[in-house]
Structures are given as structure tokens and as C-alpha cells.
Design an enzyme around this catalytic site. Structure first.
Site, PDB file in Angstrom:
ATOM      1  N   GLU A  99     -10.503  -2.321   4.429  1.00  0.00           N
ATOM      2  CA  GLU A  99      -9.152  -1.848   4.735  1.00  0.00           C
ATOM      3  C   GLU A  99      -8.968  -0.449   4.133  1.00  0.00           C
ATOM      4  OE1 GLU A  99      -6.469  -5.867   4.782  1.00  0.00           O
ATOM      5  OE2 GLU A  99      -6.852  -5.076   2.795  1.00  0.00           O
TER       6      GLU A  99
ATOM      7  N   ASP B 185       0.781  -1.260   0.000  1.00  0.00           N
ATOM      8  CA  ASP B 185       0.000   0.000   0.000  1.00  0.00           C
ATOM      9  C   ASP B 185       0.806   1.300   0.000  1.00  0.00           C
ATOM     10  OD1 ASP B 185      -1.555  -2.123   0.828  1.00  0.00           O
ATOM     11  OD2 ASP B 185      -2.215  -1.190   2.669  1.00  0.00           O
TER      12      ASP B 185
END
Ligand code: FRU
Length: 536
Positions: free
Chosen positions: A239, A56
Site C-alpha cells: 500500500e 494515512d
């Protein structure tokens, strides 16, 4: 002694074998792999780490002429492991300078995803010499707690920097948001300053919903509200949320957007990002009544229909004069991210995009546009005049033309014949091909990587063609495409439908064509550019 020699010999032979297995274009210096950025499948105008594992994007903020990008990073392997924050900066969102690792795991845990803000008013008190501190807000993931089968091993912590994000000090009062509710998935804080309620707002994911907390100083946080259990898709864990205000294009109207990644459950399988449009009153997020019907439980509005844009969030502190809401995502998917065929490094980011909220016939929708800074990479321009295409139109017959680093803008007339299917194809001499197209019969765009080269690493990688609905009703269909060695980013109709997909041809795609499978298609005009590498 003899034993020691044997052990040393084994280690030396072992590293020799390891060296030989490494990419031929990754240099070895004293046993350390040196990235050259010309390894097979290495993107040329996307950010990727020099070496090792990345996932990420984290902690993005703009300050004093630099766009900061941190990322989930494991410096010891090309698969996921104990997470650090890697760090890079750019002055133009296009060229990236690598900086040392910013945050290392510590006694409270690994450093999972999160955000960063410029604390302009020094609300935290961490500022020095009249300069605002930068505060990073992240999840500590405690391995010992996880192993002990506790449920409270994720919690939110902060760190601060007084030197433009170069070095960081973790706050001694961490964690700032403890996991008192015992929720296993309790992570990925994104913080924003809310001007109306004059407080910091933290949104983070808690398994099947988001939590909003508020603070005046970034150190002391109070619970505000929960949202999301009853809306959107829940086929996987929520998430990396992002909550931000945005002005509807062309009106003065202000809305709030909640981006919400989930894994699995994405529109074409695995990881994906849905979003919600609504309002925020300083305490609670509520859906816009016009948007609500689209996101009743089990339904989603997707940011990107490709399989390779995940955990994306937006930059903090982009100057008001600029006014853009800038986004970047991780160009992979947890279905296969750890086994894609790259050697020195694993994964790249998407191109940076500007998110624009528009009111369409179907209500509020986010349009994604590649940032205009990318135009500085254009070289080798080629104009294609209006023409009727029957079969194929080859675009590559030009010396020096690279079909693996390309940008195309193609305007087609919406076919009158409902069986017309057309698009752009990349191919190589091995007969491998990738196609991105539009099928008039179904009114769907599609991305077909089922014959794109190396597929063997995962059954989940290319089991089907990925589809995306066409939102626009326009009589002209616009394809805005970026191909970068091993990826395609497709912004259709001004960014109202987006597809981001990666692929791994066993040799470079050397040919690019427009094809039409049934009937003719009318190209109204076209432009093609070769794009320069950002790593030279
Ligand atoms: C999303 C994610 C986050 C987590 C991080 C760990 O891809 O699972 O929820 O913080 O990756 O690397």
C-alpha cells in the site's frame, strides 16, 4: 404523537448517556463534542484531528509558505468508515491549523489515499489567472462494486484547486486510471514530475507490486512498468508507495528511493514500511546492484522498526533552496488502530522527518531526522554532565518539569562489557513503565511497552518487546528521543535506526530515568528539554 414523544425521550436519554461516556475533558456544546486537546492520551506536539477517525497522511504539498497535509478521515465516528480527505496546513511543520474537509465521497466512490502536486506549467489546463492549479490524485473506492463482488472497484481519479487547496473540483473525466486489470488492491497513487523524462510519473500499489504510469497533463495516463513482485517482504498487501529522486549525502550522486508500506508483515508485527534504493530511467525502476542483496524476496530494509509509523510518504514541491525530502507517517498500526484507548479522536501523525540517503558500510541507507523546526518548541532546557551511571539516574527532579512532553539527546559510550543493557525509562506512580534501550549482548535497540499501562484493548498490542538492529559502528551511541504523552520516537545514531511506538499509561508518566540493568554505563553528555504544546 405519544410514540413520537417516547422516541424523542429515548433519543435524548441516549445522547445523555453518550455525553457521559465521552471524555470528561471533551466539552459538549449542543450535542457536538468539542476537542480541548487536553483529553487523556492526547498528543501535545503531534498533529491529531480535533475529533473522529484519521489514518494515512495524503496529498502533502508545499505552496506559498504553507505545508499542506491531508489525511484519511471519517467525520462521523472514531473508527474507520467512508473515507474523506481531512485538511490541515502549517507554516512551520510544527503548528497546524485545521481546515474544512477537502474531498467528500461521490458517485464514483469513497476517497482513499493519494497525493497532490503543484502543476507549475499548467500542463493540466486547470490553472486560472496565471496561477498554477493544485492537482490531487487519489483512489476512488467504489462500495457498490465491492459489494457486488467485482474486482475493479478501485481506480485513480483527480481533482483540482485554484485557491491554494481550500476548495476542490473533481475532474469530469474521472477515473483517469481505470482498473482494466481487475486487481482488487489497486490504490494509493503518488505523483511526481520527472525532470529528465519531462512527464508526470504515478506510482501506485497493486496488491504485490507497484505500477508506474506516465502522463503529460495529469489527465491522460499511459502504463510504463510493473515492479516489485520478486523483491522485498510480501507477508501482506502493498500500500501507499512513494517514488522520488534523492542526492546521496556528501556526493553528487543521484538515486531513486521507493518507499513501500505493507500490511501486515512489518518488522515487529502488523503494518510497516520497507524501502528500495535504485534508479529510474523514465520508464522502469531498477534496484541498485549494491542494495539488491538486502531485499531479495522475503527480506526488507525497514524505514522504522517501531510498530507505529505506517503509510508515510513525502511532501511534494518543497522548494529547491530547502532541498529536504520531508516525510510524515500515520502513528498507528492496523493491528489495533481502531481500538486504541482514545475517545474524542483516534490517531496522530508521526513527527515530520527529513529523509537523508547515505552510503554506509552496509550500502545505501535512509537516515530519518526529526525536522529542525521542532527545536522552536524547546523550553526548560537541562544539561546533564558526563557521568558513570550505576543503577539509575533520575532526570525529573526539577520543578515545572514535564516528563510526558520531552526531547532528549543522550550520548553514551559504547559499553565494553558485552552484557550491558541500558536505556531510558518513563514511569508513573501506578508502577507502569515504558523503556527504550540498547542491549550490547545482541547489538539491538529495543522498545518495551509490555508494562506501559492499558494493554487490554488488544492482544496484538504489547505481546513482545520490539527490537531494531544497530547499524552504526560508532563508539558513541546517540539516543535522540521524543516523548509526547502517549508516544515515543527514537532516532538512534543520527537516525540510522528509528523506532516509533505508541503507549497508553493509565495516568501520565511522571518520572524519566536513565537505567542500566547490568554494569555501569558512561553518559558522555546529555540534554533534555520540555517541549511546549502546539495547541495552546
Ligand atoms: C493504508 C490504506 C490505504 C487506503 C487507505 C484507506 O492504511 O489501507 O491503502 O487507501 O488506508 O483508508
Amino acid at each position: 404523537m405519544n410514540n413520537l414523544l417516547t422516541i424523542l425521550t429515548i433519543i435524548c436519554l441516549g445522547s445523555l448517556v453518550y455525553c457521559c461516556q465521552e471524555s470528561t475533558s471533551a466539552l459538549q456544546t449542543n450535542g457536538v463534542t468539542m476537542a480541548t486537546y487536553d483529553e487523556p492520551n492526547r498528543p501535545q506536539f503531534h498533529f491529531s484531528p480535533k475529533e473522529k477517525w484519521m489514518n494515512d497522511p495524503n496529498g502533502m504539498f508545499y505552496y506559498e509558505g504553507e505545508y499542506h497535509l491531508f489525511y484519511q478521515y471519517y467525520p462521523d465516528s472514531t473508527v474507520w468508515g467512508p473515507m474523506h480527505w481531512g485538511h490541515t496546513v502549517s507554516k512551520d511543520l510544527t503548528h497546524w491549523e485545521h481546515l474544512p474537509i477537502a474531498l467528500y465521497p461521490d458517485s464514483l466512490g469513497l476517497i482513499f489515499s493519494g497525493s497532490a502536486v503543484v502543476d507549475w506549467k499548467n500542463t493540466s489546463g486547470f490553472g486560472q489567472n496565471g496561477q498554477p492549479p493544485i492537482i490531487a490524485i487519489f483512489t476512488h473506492h467504489n462500495m457498490a462494486g465491492e459489494k457486488a463482488r467485482r474486482n475493479d472497484f478501485q481506480y485513480q481519479s483527480i481533482a483540482y484547486s485554484n485557491d491554494k487547496g481550500r476548495t476542490w473540483t473533481k475532474y469530469e473525466g474521472n477515473p483517469v486510471v481505470p482498473n482494466t486489470e481487475n486487481i482488487r488492491d489497486f490504490r494509493d497513487p503518488k505523483v511526481i514530475w520527472d525532470e529528465a523524462s519531462e512527464q508526470w510519473i504515478m506510482v501506485f500499489a497493486a496488491f504485490d507490486h507497484v505500477k508506474l504510469w506516465g502522463s503529460e497533463d495529469l489527465k491522460n495516463w499511459q502504463f510504463l512498468s510493473d515492479w516489485g513482485k520478486d523483491y522485498g517482504v510480501h507477508d501482506g498487501v502493498w500500500e501507499c508507495p512513494d517514488l522520488f529522486p534523492i542526492t546521496v549525502e556528501g556526493t553528487g550522486e543521484k538515486k531513486w528511493v521507493l518507499l513501500q508500506s505493507l500490511n501486515p508483515g512489518g518488522p515487529n508485527g502488523g503494518s510497516g514500511t520497507q524501502y528500495f534504493v535504485g534508479n529510474f530511467d523514465g520508464k522502469k525502476f531498477t534496484l541498485d546492484p549494491d542494495f539488491e542483496p538486502f531485499v531479495k524476496k522475503g527480506n526488507a530494509v525497514w524505514l522504522d522498526f517501531g510498530r507505529d509509523n505506517y503509510a508515510g510518504v513525502t511532501w511534494s514541491d518543497v522548494p529547491k533552496e530547502d532541498g529536504r525530502r520531508l516525510f510524515i507517517g500515520w502513528m498507528s498500526n492496523w493491528d489495533y488502530a481502531t481500538i486504541v484507548p482514545t475517545e474524542a479522536w483516534r490517531s496522530a501523525m508521526t513527527l515530520p522527518r527529513s529523509l537523508v540517503l547515505k552510503k554506509t558500510d552496509q550500502g545505501y541507507r535512509i537516515f530519518s531526522e526529526p525536522v529542525q523546526e521542532l527545536e522552536t518548541l524547546r523550553a526548560g532546557a537541562k544539561k546533564i554532565n558526563a557521568t558513570e551511571i550505576v543503577g539509575t539516574l533520575d532526570l525529573t527532579q526539577q520543578p515545572g518539569f514535564s516528563s510526558s512532553q520531552l526531547e532528549l539527546v543522550l550520548d553514551f559510550q559504547l559499553p565494553e562489557n558485552a552484557t550491558t543493557d541500558f536505556g531510558v525509562e518513563l514511569s508513573n506512580e501506578k508502577g507502569e513503565r515504558y523503556r527504550i534501550g540498547y542491549d550490547a549482548a545482541t547489538n539491538l535497540f529495543y522498545s518495551d511497552r509490555t508494562q506501559s499501562g492499558d494493554l487490554a484493548f488488544s492482544e496484538k498490542f504489547a505481546s513482545k518487546v520490539h527490537t531494531a538492529p544497530r547499524l552504526s559502528k560508532d563508539k558513541t551511541v546517540r539516543f535522540h528521543l521524543f516523548f509526547d504523552v502517549a508516544s515515543a520516537e527514537f532516532f538512534a545514531d543520527g537516525g540510522s535506526t528509528v523506532i516509533t511506538d505508541i503507549f497508553f499509561p493509565s495516568e501520565y508518566f511522571s518520572s524519566v530515568k536513565i537505567y542500566t540493568d547490568n554494569n555501569t554505563v558512561k553518559l558522555l553528555n546529555g540534554q533534555v528539554w520540555t517541549l511546549n504544546s502546539i495547541w495552546n
